[in-house]
Write a protein that holds these residues in place. Structure first.
Motif, PDB file in Angstrom:
ATOM      1  N   LEU A 246       0.830  -1.204   0.000  1.00 37.85           N
ATOM      2  CA  LEU A 246       0.000   0.000   0.000  1.00 37.85           C
ATOM      3  C   LEU A 246       0.867   1.258   0.000  1.00 37.85           C
ATOM      4  O   LEU A 246       0.583   2.234  -0.705  1.00 37.85           O
ATOM      5  CB  LEU A 246      -0.899  -0.008   1.244  1.00 37.85           C
ATOM      6  N   PHE A 247       1.951   1.195   0.747  1.00 36.13           N
ATOM      7  CA  PHE A 247       2.829   2.360   0.813  1.00 36.13           C
ATOM      8  C   PHE A 247       3.526   2.589  -0.530  1.00 36.13           C
ATOM      9  O   PHE A 247       3.666   3.732  -0.975  1.00 36.13           O
ATOM     10  CB  PHE A 247       3.851   2.197   1.943  1.00 36.13           C
ATOM     11  N   ILE A 248       3.922   1.490  -1.182  1.00 37.43           N
ATOM     12  CA  ILE A 248       4.548   1.636  -2.510  1.00 37.43           C
ATOM     13  C   ILE A 248       3.540   2.243  -3.495  1.00 37.43           C
ATOM     14  O   ILE A 248       3.883   3.122  -4.286  1.00 37.43           O
ATOM     15  CB  ILE A 248       5.061   0.272  -3.030  1.00 37.43           C
ATOM     16  N   LEU A 249       2.278   1.797  -3.395  1.00 34.96           N
ATOM     17  CA  LEU A 249       1.238   2.368  -4.265  1.00 34.96           C
ATOM     18  C   LEU A 249       1.099   3.865  -4.013  1.00 34.96           C
ATOM     19  O   LEU A 249       0.986   4.670  -4.942  1.00 34.96           O
ATOM     20  CB  LEU A 249      -0.111   1.694  -4.009  1.00 34.96           C
ATOM     21  N   PHE A 250       1.119   4.237  -2.732  1.00 33.15           N
ATOM     22  CA  PHE A 250       1.031   5.651  -2.366  1.00 33.15           C
ATOM     23  C   PHE A 250       2.179   6.437  -2.995  1.00 33.15           C
ATOM     24  O   PHE A 250       1.983   7.483  -3.600  1.00 33.15           O
ATOM     25  CB  PHE A 250       1.104   5.801  -0.832  1.00 33.15           C
ATOM     26  N   MET A 251       3.389   5.905  -2.800  1.00 38.15           N
ATOM     27  CA  MET A 251       4.562   6.607  -3.310  1.00 38.15           C
ATOM     28  C   MET A 251       4.536   6.684  -4.835  1.00 38.15           C
ATOM     29  O   MET A 251       4.963   7.675  -5.416  1.00 38.15           O
ATOM     30  CB  MET A 251       5.849   5.899  -2.862  1.00 38.15           C
ATOM     31  N   ALA A 252       4.001   5.615  -5.453  1.00 34.73           N
ATOM     32  CA  ALA A 252       3.940   5.598  -6.919  1.00 34.73           C
ATOM     33  C   ALA A 252       3.070   6.738  -7.441  1.00 34.73           C
ATOM     34  O   ALA A 252       3.322   7.276  -8.522  1.00 34.73           O
ATOM     35  CB  ALA A 252       3.416   4.263  -7.415  1.00 34.73           C
ATOM     36  N   THR A 253       2.042   7.120  -6.661  1.00 35.40           N
ATOM     37  CA  THR A 253       1.178   8.210  -7.138  1.00 35.40           C
ATOM     38  C   THR A 253       1.909   9.543  -7.148  1.00 35.40           C
ATOM     39  O   THR A 253       1.501  10.470  -7.837  1.00 35.40           O
ATOM     40  CB  THR A 253      -0.082   8.358  -6.262  1.00 35.40           C
ATOM     41  N   MET A 254       3.002   9.641  -6.360  1.00 39.43           N
ATOM     42  CA  MET A 254       3.755  10.886  -6.368  1.00 39.43           C
ATOM     43  C   MET A 254       4.454  11.129  -7.693  1.00 39.43           C
ATOM     44  O   MET A 254       4.800  12.258  -8.025  1.00 39.43           O
ATOM     45  CB  MET A 254       4.802  10.873  -5.236  1.00 39.43           C
ATOM     46  N   MET A 255       4.719  10.038  -8.412  1.00 41.20           N
ATOM     47  CA  MET A 255       5.422  10.166  -9.699  1.00 41.20           C
ATOM     48  C   MET A 255       4.425  10.410 -10.840  1.00 41.20           C
ATOM     49  O   MET A 255       4.815  10.501 -11.991  1.00 41.20           O
ATOM     50  CB  MET A 255       6.197   8.879 -10.039  1.00 41.20           C
ATOM     51  N   MET A 256       3.143  10.439 -10.501  1.00 44.13           N
ATOM     52  CA  MET A 256       2.125  10.488 -11.545  1.00 44.13           C
ATOM     53  C   MET A 256       1.931  11.910 -12.067  1.00 44.13           C
ATOM     54  O   MET A 256       1.539  12.787 -11.295  1.00 44.13           O
ATOM     55  CB  MET A 256       0.818  10.009 -10.919  1.00 44.13           C
TER      56      MET A 256
ATOM     57  N   VAL B 102       0.161  12.814  -0.461  1.00 45.13           N
ATOM     58  CA  VAL B 102       1.106  11.700  -0.343  1.00 45.13           C
ATOM     59  C   VAL B 102       2.470  12.211   0.106  1.00 45.13           C
ATOM     60  O   VAL B 102       3.151  11.592   0.917  1.00 45.13           O
ATOM     61  CB  VAL B 102       1.194  10.940  -1.683  1.00 45.13           C
ATOM     62  N   PHE B 103       2.847  13.380  -0.409  1.00 47.18           N
ATOM     63  CA  PHE B 103       4.123  13.970   0.005  1.00 47.18           C
ATOM     64  C   PHE B 103       4.113  14.259   1.506  1.00 47.18           C
ATOM     65  O   PHE B 103       5.088  13.998   2.217  1.00 47.18           O
ATOM     66  CB  PHE B 103       4.372  15.256  -0.788  1.00 47.18           C
TER      67      PHE B 103
ATOM     68  N   PHE C 124       4.426  11.075   3.446  1.00 45.86           N
ATOM     69  CA  PHE C 124       5.823  10.639   3.393  1.00 45.86           C
ATOM     70  C   PHE C 124       6.689  11.427   4.385  1.00 45.86           C
ATOM     71  O   PHE C 124       7.437  10.845   5.170  1.00 45.86           O
ATOM     72  CB  PHE C 124       6.334  10.811   1.948  1.00 45.86           C
TER      73      PHE C 124
END
Lengths: 272, 298
Positions: B130-140, B173-174, B177
């Motif tokens: 879930l955390f990786i998914l969250f972080m992945a949205t930061m790159m979106m 998300v930022f 983090f």
């Protein structure tokens, strides 16, 4: 009991998870799926073929501009923040944070005025006789203009993040370096930089991805001819051609580029 | 004789010292001069768009459109501010923006604290994924999800409402983090001691973690407020009613409604920027401390 409490807390985190999943992740999946669909709704790879045929140059151009802008930001940011960490200067620190407040509309117009053929920069350079204003070079409407504007806009964020990382390095390390005769540059390069390497890597990835996805500045500073940044291509594809499939494919390619840069970041973040 | 010899030795020593120090001192001065010159150049470059915005706000329209532009207005027209204020419903835009930015900031802080604490201190199934998914949205890139998001807002019947302007920005998300990194840096012993004293997760969060994380929370809050205050594309898409529009959209509408009146537009932009500059000046110390204490470490 503890397990029950954890489950209870997970329910508290659900609103956040819900917002992120519904308003960020689901739309992305929708976009990704749309990139494999033709206008008639059939599954196809045509959109990616189109992107490869028409936009490969634009993708490379975008990566090049983002990398160059990031290099400028890091070079200036590291030296400046090293100076600010060692000597401290509140006025300079504040001035470098000003881009945080300036709206994009203002940045776009101001940069055009500054970088235009008869703008402030060329007028000043012409005063010392380096260029002729009858046939002036123009930084606006070029890759260099976009890079400089992106670097300018991201400088404030860079100063915040790099200075924050440098300030988390304990003063005793700097005192030890000073006792051995290290000046500000040596302290920055030999102490602050290695001790903040992971923070700088994370900050770099964040800025790189934000530059890849930049829209307003390339739209206002970039020329309409030649290679374009991918977000401009997405905009034109949707606005003028109504081609959501190709636009989605371009978006997915941008995301993959950003993710490629972010592998280090995700690995470091999830290690803890 | 001896004292004369000592005097002569001391004189020689002083001369040697003088000879030995003037060169490094000159180099040091030259170095400092270079540093100050570079800092001044950098500071001027950073200030330029802000300076240009403020000075253009005082210029006549002829002077604002002049090339090469003038650096100082030949005539200071304070009336531009009044005309800008009256040319578009700016009081309404200000009220909308203040409400939108305040509500989304409050929402962001609440959701961020809860989610960051859950990710830092809780153990639950699928946390890492879930955390990786969250972080992945930061790159979106935001433009990628713009159209599907708009369709979701339409489906929820939130078009032209404050819900559309606020809810999507109540999760950062930022921020999660940043705050997670801070909560991870809290000593485990602190938590263990609190548990031995009978403290629940909620008590620990409310009485220990949140008070300790005030600088980080201010950082998250300022980022959220700035993002909301300066947002342009999203409000432009999810609102069509002028009564619902925030100040940044107001600036562009002003441009199209009144032609290319850059001077009035910059007057309005100057007014729009003032509240966030004031807020930043008040909270600056905590803001910088927040970044430094979370350290943004990976």
């Amino acid at each position: 009991m503890r397990r029950l409490e954890n489950a209870f807390w997970f329910t508290f985190a659900v609103p956040t998870v819900g917002i992120v999943l519904v308003l960020f992740f689901a739309p992305f999946l929708y976009s990704a799926f749309g990139s494999f669909q033709s206008k008639s709704g059939q599954l196809t790879l045509d959109n990616y073929a189109l992107v490869a045929r028409l936009y490969t140059k634009d993708v490379l151009y975008t990566v090049g501009i983002a990398a160059f802008s990031l290099a400028i930001v890091l070079f200036i940011g590291i030296l400046l923040c090293g100076y600010l960490r060692v000597y401290g200067n509140k006025l300079v620190e504040f001035l470098f944070k000003i881009p945080l407040f300036v709206p994009f509309v203002v940045v776009g117009h101001a940069m055009r005025v500054f970088l235009a053929p008869h703008g402030i920069l060329n007028s000043m350079v012409a005063q010392i006789g380096l260029i002729n204003l009858d046939n002036p070079p123009s930084l606006a409407y070029s890759w260099l203009g976009i890079s400089l504007a992106l670097a300018w806009k991201n400088m404030a964020m860079a100063v915040l993040l790099i200075l924050g990382a440098f300030r988390s390095v304990h003063e005793t390390y700097l005192e030890a370096a000073r006792n051995f005769g290290a000046g500000a540059i040596r302290q920055t390069l030999d102490v602050l930089l290695p001790m903040s390497a992971s923070s700088l890597a994370v900050a770099s990835v964040l800025m790189f991805t934000s530059m890849l996805a930049s829209f307003s500045i390339p739209l206002m500073i970039g020329g309409g001819k030649g290679a374009q940044m991918t977000m401009i291509d997405v905009y034109y594809r949707i606005t003028y051609q109504g081609d959501y499939g190709a636009a989605n494919a371009l978006g997915v390619v941008s995301y993959l580029l950003a993710s490629g840069a972010a592998i280090y970041y995700l690995r470091t973040v999830t290690r803890k | 004789m001896t004292s004369q010899r000592y005097r002569s030795l001391a004189k020689g020593e002083r001369a040697r010292k003088r000879k030995g120090t003037w060169q490094p001192r000159l180099l040091r001065w030259a170095g400092m001069a270079l540093i100050y010159a570079l800092l001044t150049l950098g500071a001027l470059t950073m200030v330029f768009p802000f300076y240009w915005m403020v000075t253009t706000a005082f210029k006549s329209i002829q002077e604002a459109l002049m090339f090469p532009p003038t650096l100082v207005p030949t005539e200071w027209l304070w009336s531009n501010f009044r005309e800008a204020w009256e040319a578009a419903p700016f009081p309404r835009y200000f009220a909308n923006t203040t409400f939108m930015a305040s509500a989304s900031t409050l929402g962001t802080i609440i959701t961020t604290v809860l989610a960051a604490y859950a990710f830092a201190r809780m153990r639950f199934f699928g946390k890492t994924v879930l955390f990786i998914l969250f972080m992945a949205t930061m790159m979106m890139p935001f433009e990628v999800i713009l159209i599907p998001n708009f369709l979701i807002i339409k489906t929820l019947k939130w078009y032209n409402t404050f819900l559309a302007l606020i809810v999507p920005w109540t999760a950062s998300v930022f921020g999660i983090f940043l705050l997670r990194q801070f909560y991870l840096s809290l000593p485990k012993e602190l938590f263990d001691a609190a548990v031995i004293d009978g403290c629940s997760h909620f008590r620990f969060l409310w009485n220990v973690a949140v008070p300790l994380s005030v600088p980080a929370l201010i950082t998250v809050g300022i980022f959220s407020f700035l993002g909301s205050w300066n947002s342009l594309l999203w409000p432009l898409i999810v609102t069509s009613n002028p009564e619902m529009r925030p100040i940044q959209v107001g600036l562009t509408a002003f441009q199209s409604e009144a032609g290319s009146y850059y001077n009035r537009m910059m007057a309005a932009a100057t007014l729009a920027v003032l509240p966030i500059v004031a807020m930043f000046l008040v909270a600056q110390k905590q803001f910088v401390e927040g970044i430094a204490r979370t350290g943004l470490k990976g």
